[in-house]
Each structure stands twice: as structure tokens, then as C-alpha cells.
Design an enzyme around this catalytic site. Structure first.
Site, PDB file in Angstrom:
ATOM      1  N   ILE A 280      -3.501  12.915  -1.322  1.00  0.00           N
ATOM      2  CA  ILE A 280      -4.960  13.728  -1.160  1.00  0.00           C
ATOM      3  C   ILE A 280      -6.085  13.396   0.156  1.00  0.00           C
ATOM      4  CG2 ILE A 280      -4.315  13.841  -3.204  1.00  0.00           C
ATOM      5  CD1 ILE A 280      -5.679  11.795  -3.673  1.00  0.00           C
ATOM      6  N   GLY A 281      -5.384  12.016   0.760  1.00  0.00           N
ATOM      7  CA  GLY A 281      -5.942  11.539   1.887  1.00  0.00           C
ATOM      8  C   GLY A 281      -5.228  10.713   2.391  1.00  0.00           C
TER       9      GLY A 281
ATOM     10  N   GLY B 275      -6.012   7.978   5.925  1.00  0.00           N
ATOM     11  CA  GLY B 275      -6.842   6.941   7.392  1.00  0.00           C
ATOM     12  C   GLY B 275      -6.223   5.946   7.916  1.00  0.00           C
ATOM     13  N   GLY B 276      -6.718   5.368   9.139  1.00  0.00           N
ATOM     14  CA  GLY B 276      -5.705   3.883   9.435  1.00  0.00           C
ATOM     15  C   GLY B 276      -5.451   3.165   8.684  1.00  0.00           C
ATOM     16  N   PHE B 277      -5.332   3.245   7.421  1.00  0.00           N
ATOM     17  CA  PHE B 277      -5.057   2.396   6.240  1.00  0.00           C
ATOM     18  C   PHE B 277      -3.721   2.454   5.838  1.00  0.00           C
ATOM     19  CE2 PHE B 277      -7.857   4.232   4.732  1.00  0.00           C
ATOM     20  CZ  PHE B 277      -7.172   5.523   3.550  1.00  0.00           C
ATOM     21  N   GLY B 278      -3.510   4.194   5.724  1.00  0.00           N
ATOM     22  CA  GLY B 278      -2.420   4.403   5.331  1.00  0.00           C
ATOM     23  C   GLY B 278      -2.186   5.778   4.406  1.00  0.00           C
ATOM     24  N   LYS B 279      -1.797   6.201   3.329  1.00  0.00           N
ATOM     25  CA  LYS B 279      -1.741   7.021   2.865  1.00  0.00           C
ATOM     26  C   LYS B 279      -2.613   7.214   1.276  1.00  0.00           C
ATOM     27  CE  LYS B 279       1.922   9.685   4.771  1.00  0.00           C
ATOM     28  NZ  LYS B 279       3.015  10.254   4.316  1.00  0.00           N
ATOM     29  N   VAL B 280      -3.037   8.097   0.773  1.00  0.00           N
ATOM     30  CA  VAL B 280      -3.561   7.825  -0.438  1.00  0.00           C
ATOM     31  C   VAL B 280      -2.803   9.415  -1.139  1.00  0.00           C
ATOM     32  CG1 VAL B 280      -5.673   8.503  -2.447  1.00  0.00           C
ATOM     33  CG2 VAL B 280      -6.330   7.368   0.675  1.00  0.00           C
TER      34      VAL B 280
ATOM     35  N   ASP C 160     -20.476   3.526   6.880  1.00  0.00           N
ATOM     36  CA  ASP C 160     -19.376   4.876   7.469  1.00  0.00           C
ATOM     37  C   ASP C 160     -20.352   6.461   6.256  1.00  0.00           C
ATOM     38  OD1 ASP C 160     -18.150   6.413   8.574  1.00  0.00           O
ATOM     39  OD2 ASP C 160     -15.955   5.582   7.704  1.00  0.00           O
TER      40      ASP C 160
END
Length: 835
Positions: free
Chosen positions: A521-522, A524-529, A639
Site C-alpha cells: 500500500i506504499g 519509499g526510501g526505507f522499503g515497502k508498506v 515532511d
């Protein structure tokens, strides 16, 4: 003698070709010189001494200058020139084939000739190259457009010669003169261009360029990812590759990559581009200053009413498997390619590859955009794009490549104009700001190296492989790493008290169906949600860190630190964590209605009502107000944007994503000095200029959110007219004219209180004040938003009362008009008229 010259040229060309096609043939003419000179490692022949392979129909005036400043590469070459006060032709004996013809111009005044007054036409074998051309004007225009410091100009053309003669004709305009400093003729390898090229927006259709009959002008040739590649470094074609920085819509939209190891050509030869071009690139990966799904964009000023060939150079420098980096290519706001996989197209990693596209520019525009962005509908491992180099060529139309240069020297009022002083001032200011940012980045880089070296000094046996378990992070408990190893039960007890439940990796895999991509569902730079469900049936959001992302690790650690000490109804809560098998996973409450942005635009979700939008803004403001004032030391989110405002099943808004958050200044300080981070379009300009972070930086970003809520459009949209690209700048102009409703979301029409709408606009305007000291606090913003909601509710309540009163009046009128009928009687149909 002429035939002897032709024979000599033919022999030379034959000898060159026998060495191989990669050996380029060139004729280099130093105009106005009577001797040969060596410049950039090549021999240039003076055109005043007798030369057998070319003639000059009219000698004109030989001009020279003692010193040439600012052109170290071509300094001696630019000390001489030929000035023509009448038409003149260079007749050059060549072998029939295609050539790059480069005309070198360095304007200087000589005797009664003032270079600023030059205006002339140039053609080559019937192909018109330049019309009413003014060299100083063109240089001035280039400096203004690209914040550069050009003092000379090189015009490059792709000319096909079907005979043994190349005629370059200079024709001065009436009362003016022509001039040229040097002429460069370089033989082009046959395979450099092909006739069949992909048509932009043509769904796979090809366009036939007929290059044997047409000509081209090189408009731009860029090395993407800096630095520039000098002509001496491109020894096959002697082309200069500029840095792309001056053409990027936002340099912060991407970061640079470099790799100098084992790059080889795929469909290219070295004649297409030197390896130096493919060794650098720009990519969106690890970009903290920009929203993750924003495109990398380059903007070019071009001549209207021409077709353009856009050549993009690629080389995958990171990924060694297919489907790891898929992206879209847009040219002039049209899709040129989808699901573009450089690894697949080039045939592997570190393979140099290029792709050509053709598109038309209408008479009504003079701008060409090239944009690359992630393909969010794919299952690739990263939402990213990559580009190594770019070339843009103008295609001739009806034997013409020329475009009058009055656009260069004439301002809107019709008078001759040099670059405005205000623009020069802004260039100087911008350069200063850029210098400060670069120095800060260099300092940060050195500091990071120092920290890494300190970490590397720790014996290997003390550092577990992969991620540090969450229980070992100082943010999660009061014990040190050493204590954590000695007493895990103590640490885990502290951890549980602060972050909630500890999930096993088996529970996480079960909740996410073994990290099924369909549940993402999302990203980003960290990985996935992922959306998941616990064994108890509770829906949760599961954030899994990507071990390959250093940026993601830093944000992940920050989020752990922040959420371990924050609890509020309008902040997304962390339910628990998992730190098994070198994984770093956080489990959050699931927000059923997703992001605020998804309910404003860009999705099929029904639009929010005015009341729902107000309540969402109030919820987010409460969360931010708590961060600023509700903890021992204030926290600056850094942010704030509509994608970080989430809505639960009841549309209650909560702030999320604390990866960039920063603890605020102490009591004896007014700000925190730190590198600029945030999302492009929401970034506080004062913070950007000074690198001084305050609570008012969040207030500015929240003001942009308020305008986004009203207008329901992205904060940056480069496809719109120039004055509408930036939402904050566009909306603030309408707000100051008291006409914000002119640009509001049409879905709000007729469903809002004008009084509350005006109050809302006033709040947003105050948030966007240039200086932080003139902006309200989040507490003041919250108070005004709640008052705005009260105005709207009072308005709707009055509407309801008025509607009810009208209904009662209508009912009373009906009662009066009805007859009184005794029990057991029937009313006569005409009784209402019996009186």
C-alpha cells in the site's frame, strides 16, 4: 590544380577508411590565419595560405585580436577571424558522405566592425543554417537562460553531401557584416543515425527521418550527472557534452551515480558517445529533498515549428537483473515509453545503450520537456528512473534549419535588450546559495566518513550481521548495546513498554502472505508498506525496511526514536515491531481511508466535502501542535504533506512518517542548523536559504497543504503554464486578489460557506509568509481552523433552519386551504371555492 586537390583528398580519405570506420576524418580551418596551429591536440590549417582542397570566393577582411580571455581551450584559434561585408563561399573538396559541420564564433570588434552589429545568413549546399544571425545576442541569450558564462559559440550541423563539393556560404544583411573564426568538418560514421525512429505518443509507430535528404542542427548535448565532457575527451567525434544541471527543472529532483568499471557498448560504438557519458547518471534513488514519486525533468528552449530528434543514453549501473528498475519516459508531456527496463534493452548491467525518439514542436510553443519517472503500476523493486546522457537535434523543414534570432535580443516592449540586471542579480544570489549548500553537503559527507571509520574500528565479533535488532537501538531503550547483549530480558522489557508487541517473523509473514506484492500500500526510501492482518483479525500496516537503502535506515531509526515517545490521537500509532532474521519491521495501526491526497485528486475515490476537508486539516494541525508543544522538547516533522496525512475508517486525520523529523532547538536557541530535507513544493524557502530549521518550517509546509486542499491539484505540475507550475505561488496570488474561489476544486461548488472559505484562505496565506517570524504558530493555525469549521457549521445550521421554516410555512398554507370536515362527512370537491 583543383583535380590534383580532389585526388589528394580522395587518397587521404581512402587511407583513413582503410584503418577502419572508427578513425574519424576531419578538416579543420583556422579562419583569418596564415599558418597552422595546434589546438585541443589537433592541427588547424590557416585559410590565408594557398590550400588545394578548398577555395574562398571573396576573401573579405582578415581580422585578429591580441588576447582572448575566457576560452583556454580555443584561445589561440579565436585570435583570428574573417569578416565579410559581401557574400562569400568556402568551396571545400570532400568525399560524398555525411559530415558534422561546426562553425566557431568568438565576437570581437576590429577596426570599424563592431561584432554587436553583425547580422548574417549561412547555408551549406542549399541547406539554410542561420538567418539574420547575431552572435553576441545568441551568447547573451544562452547565458541568461542557463546561468552560464559563455563568451564564444559553436553551432553544429549534420549535413549530407552527395557530391564532391561542400559549399558554405556567408551572406551579410544589408548594412551589416558576417564573420567566422573557425570551421570544423568531421566525417560521420554511417551508423550514427538511422532513419526509422520511435514517434512520441505513437504507441509504437515509427517515423522515417529521410536523413539523406534532410539536415539536422545539434541543439543540446548533455552529460547527465556532471561533469561536462570536453571535446578532447570525445576523440571519435570531438563533441562537447555539457553538464545537464543548467537544464534541470529541479536539480534536487535527483542524485548522481558514477561507475568507471567494466562498461562496454551494447548497440553503440564509441562513435555514438564516449564511455565517460555512460559512467555518470542521475537517478531518483535515495532522494530526501523530494517527494518520492516526482519525475526528473529537463526543460529546453527550442525553436518553434520544427521536428526534433531526442536521443537518450542509458547504462544500468546498479541492478544486475531484469525488472528491478522500470520507469516511464515522457517527452513534451506525452508518453514516449512505458515499463522501460535499461537492463533488458541494453542486454545487461554496465552496457551502454541509446534510444531515439522524434516529436514535433508547434508554432505556439518554444519549450521542449524531457521527463523520467517511476512506473508505479509495475512490480519492480524500486520506484526510480535513470538517465546517463541526452542529445536533442532539430530536423530541417523544407531545406531550412534557420530561425530568426530576434527572440534573443528583443524584449517584450520591442526594444533591444541585454540580460536584465535583476536576472543577473538572482543568478549571483542563486550561485551563492548553491555554494553554501555544496559546502554543507561536503561537510556532511566528511562527517559521515568519520563516523563510518569509527564504527569500522569496533571488532567484528561485537557487531551482528545485517540489521542491528531493534532492541539494540538506543532509541528503543535506555541501555547501551553492550548492556543489551548482557541483559536481553531487561532491554526487551523496556522495549515492550515503549513500542508495544514484539512480533515473530513467522507472524509477519503470515500477516502479509509472505510479503505478497499485491498487499503493498506504499513505498519509499526505507522499503515497502504492506497491509496485513494479525491473528486476532486486526488490520495493520507493516513497514519493512530495505537493507540496501542507507537513507532508509536513517529514516527508520529516526521513526523508531520518535514513535517510541509519542502518543496522540492524531498521530499514527506504532503497535509493535519485529527484529528477527536481520529484518527491521514496524507494525502500525491501519488507516483504512489512505492518504488525504488520494481523496483530493489522482484517484477514483469520491471527493471530500468542505466539512470533511476542514476536519482533516484540523486533525493534522492538532497532531503537529502536539509535536511542537506537547512533548518535553519540541519535534519538527519536516515532511508535512498530504501524502503523510492519513485518514482512518471515520476520516479522522493523523500525521505519519516521522523519518525526517528533528528535535527542535533548546530554550537558548531559535533554530536548529541542519541540512535541507523535505519534499519539493512544500519546502520552507527560508529554511532552504539559511539551513535553519524551526517550527515555522512545518507551518509553511502546512500552508501549502491548505491550498492543496482547496485547489485539489499537485503542488508542482511542470505540465502547466509557467505561472501555475508551483501551487503555493499560484494560489497566493489569487488569495491576495481576494479571488481564491476562482481556482478552488469544482467539487466544492455550492457546498461551502463563503465566510469560512475566506477565513481558510487567510490562514493559508499567513502560513506562507516569507519570513518565519511573520507566520502563526501551529496553535494559532489550529484555533483559526476550528473557528472556520464553526462558521461553516453555523452556516449549514442556518440553511437547515431556513429550509425547515419554509417547509412549515408551506405546511401552514396547505392547512389553511383545506376545509374543515365533520366526522362522518365527506368534503365536497368544490368546497374550497364555496365561499
Amino acid at each position: 590544380m583543383k583535380w590534383h586537390g580532389l585526388f589528394l583528398v580522395a587518397v587521404i580519405l581512402f587511407l583513413h577508411s582503410s584503418v577502419g570506420e572508427a578513425q574519424v576524418k576531419a578538416l579543420l580551418i583556422d579562419c583569418g590565419s596564415n599558418s597552422s596551429t595546434h589546438v585541443d591536440g589537433r592541427k588547424w590549417i590557416g585559410d590565408t595560405s594557398p590550400i588545394e582542397n578548398f577555395t574562398l570566393s571573396y576573401p573579405g577582411i582578415v581580422a585578429s585580436v591580441a588576447v582572448v580571455d575566457g576560452e583556454p581551450a580555443y584561445g589561440s584559434l579565436y585570435q583570428t577571424a574573417r569578416f565579410f561585408d559581401a557574400p562569400s563561399t568556402y568551396n571545400i573538396s570532400v568525399f560524398p558522405r555525411t559530415y558534422f559541420v561546426r562553425l566557431h564564433f568568438f565576437p570581437f570588434s576590429f577596426e570599424s566592425f563592431n561584432a554587436n552589429e553583425s547580422a548574417f545568413d549561412v547555408s551549406a549546399n542549399g541547406l539554410k543554417l542561420l538567418s539574420a544571425f547575431n552572435v553576441p545576442g545568441e551568447i547573451s541569450w544562452k547565458n541568461t537562460k542557463n546561468s552560464s558564462n559563455y563568451s564564444s559559440l559553436v553551432k553544429e550541423y549534420f549535413v549530407n553531401v552527395s557530391s564532391n563539393q561542400l559549399a558554405i556560404i556567408f551572406v551579410p544583411k544589408l548594412g551589416s557584416f558576417a564573420f567566422v573564426n573557425a570551421i570544423e568538418i568531421v566525417s560521420v560514421i554511417d551508423q550514427l543515425f538511422v532513419d526509422s525512429v520511435s514517434k512520441v505518443g505513437g504507441n509504437g509507430l515509427k517515423a522515417n527521418l529521410n536523413l539523406d535528404d534532410w539536415g539536422m542542427e545539434t541543439m543540446f548535448r548533455l552529460n547527465v550527472g556532471v561533469p561536462a565532457v570536453e571535446s578532447s575527451e570525445d576523440q571519435d567525434m570531438w563533441r562537447k557534452w555539457e553538464s545537464d544541471e543548467g537544464y534541470m527543472f529541479s536539480v534536487n529532483a535527483a542524485t548522481t551515480l558514477s561507475n568507471t568499471s567494466s562498461i562496454s557498448y551494447s548497440n553503440n560504438g564509441s562513435f555514438v558517445a564516449p564511455l565517460l557519458v555512460y559512467e555518470t547518471a542521475r537517478t531518483m534513488t535515495n532522494n530526501e529533498v523530494l517527494e518520492k514519486h516526482f519525475n526528473m525533468s529537463w526543460k529546453f528552449d527550442v525553436d518553434p515549428n520544427f521536428d526534433y530528434l531526442i536521443r537518450l543514453h542509458f547504462c544500468e549501473l546498479i541492478y544486475d537483473k531484469p525488472n528491478q528498475r522500470l520507469f516511464k519516459i515522457y517527452i513534451n508531456n506525452k508518453t514516449a515509453a512505458e515499463n522501460y527496463d535499461v537492463f533488458v534493452r541494453a542486454g545487461g548491467m554496465n552496457k551502454a545503450y541509446h534510444e531515439d525518439y522524434v516529436d514535433s514542436i508547434s508554432q505556439q510553443t518554444n519549450t521542449l520537456w524531457v521527463q523520467l519517472g517511476p512506473d508505479l503500476l509495475t512490480s519492480s523493486s524500486t520506484t526510480d528512473a535513470l538517465l546517463n546522457g541526452m542529445e536533442i537535434f532539430k530536423l530541417s523543414r523544407n531545406g531550412n534549419l534557420a530561425h530568426a534570432t530576434d527572440r534573443i535580443t528583443i524584449d517584450q516592449g520591442g526594444s533591444t535588450a541585454s540580460p536584465p540586471k535583476s536576472k543577473i542579480l538572482w543568478v549571483i544570489i542563486g550561485s551563492g546559495i548553491l555554494s553554501v549548500i555544496i559546502l554543507s553537503l561536503v561537510g556532511a559527507f566528511i562527517f559521515c566518513l568519520y563516523i563510518r571509520k569509527k564504527k569500522a574500528a569496533v571488532p567484528a565479533k561485537e557487531t551482528p550481521p545485517g540489521w542491528l535488532p531493534l532492541s539494540l537501538h538506543g532509541a528503543m531503550g535506555s541501555t547501551t548495546n553492550a548492556q543489551a547483549y548482557k541483559s536481553p530480558s531487561c532491554v526487551n522489557g523496556s522495549l515492550a513498554n515503549r513500542t508495544g508487541r514484539r512480533f515473530t517473523i513467522a507472524e509477519i509473514r503470515s500477516a502479509t502472505n509472505n510479503f505478497d506484492d499485491s498487499l503493498v500500500i506504499g513505498t519509499g526510501g526505507f522499503g515497502k508498506v504492506y497491509k496485513g492482518e494479525t491473528e486476532e483479525g486486526t488490520p495493520v500496516a507493516i513497514k519493512r525496511a530495505n537493507p540496501q537503502s542507507e537513507q532508509g535506515l536513517a529514516e527508520f531509526e529516526t521513526e523508531i526514536e520518535m514513535l517510541s515517545k509519542l502518543r496522540h490521537r492524531h498521530l499514527v500509532s506504532m503497535i509493535g515491531y519485529c527484529d528477527e532474521q536481520n529484518e527491521m519491521i514496524l507494525v502500525y495501526e491501519y488507516m483504512a481511508n489512505g492518504t488525504l491526497r488520494s481523496h483530493l485528486f489522482g484517484s477514483v475515490l469520491p471527493p471530500l466535502t468542505w466539512k470533511q476537508r476542514l476536519e482533516a486539516c484540523i486533525g493534522a494541525a492538532r497532531g503537529l501542535h502536539y509535536l511542537h508543544t506537547g512533548v518535553e522538547r519540541c519535534i519538527i516533522h519536516r515532511d508535512v504533506k498530504t501524502t503523510n496525512i492519513l485518514l482512518d475508517e471515520n476520516f479522522v486525520a493523523k500525521m505519519s512518517d516521522f523519518g525526517l523529523s528533528k528535535t527542535g532547538p533548546g530554550l537558548d536557541h531559535t533554530h536548529v542548523s541542519t541540512a535541507v530535507k523535505g519534499s519539493f513544493g512544500y519546502l520552507d524557502p527560508e529554511y532552504f536559504r539559511r539551513q535553519q530549521l524551526t517550527q515555522k518550517s512545518d507551518v509553511y509546509s502546512f500552508g501549502v497543504v491548505l491550498f492543496e486542499v482547496v485547489c485539489a491539484r499537485s503542488v508542482i505540475n511542470p505540465t502547466l503554464p509557467k505561472d501555475q507550475i508551483n501551487l503555493a505561488e499560484w494560489a497566493i496570488r489569487w488569495q491576495r486578489q481576494h479571488s481564491l474561489e476562482t481556482i478552488m476544486d469544482p467539487h466544492l461548488e455550492g457546498s461551502y460557506s463563503l465566510e469560512s472559505f475566506k477565513k481558510f484562505g487567510e490562514i493559508a496565506e499567513k502560513c506562507l509568509a516569507d519570513e518565519g517570524k511573520n507566520r502563526p504558530t501551529m496553535g494559532e493555525v489550529l484555533w483559526h481552523l476550528e473557528y472556520t469549521l464553526q462558521l461553516h457549521e453555523a452556516y449549514t445550521e442556518n440553511l437547515s433552519i431556513e429550509s425547515l421554516s419554509k417547509s412549515e410555512v408551506r405546511f401552514a398554507d396547505m392547512a389553511i386551504s383545506l376545509p374543515l370536515v365533520k366526522e362522518g362527512e365527506e368534503a365536497s370537491p368544490d368546497i374550497s371555492r364555496s365561499n
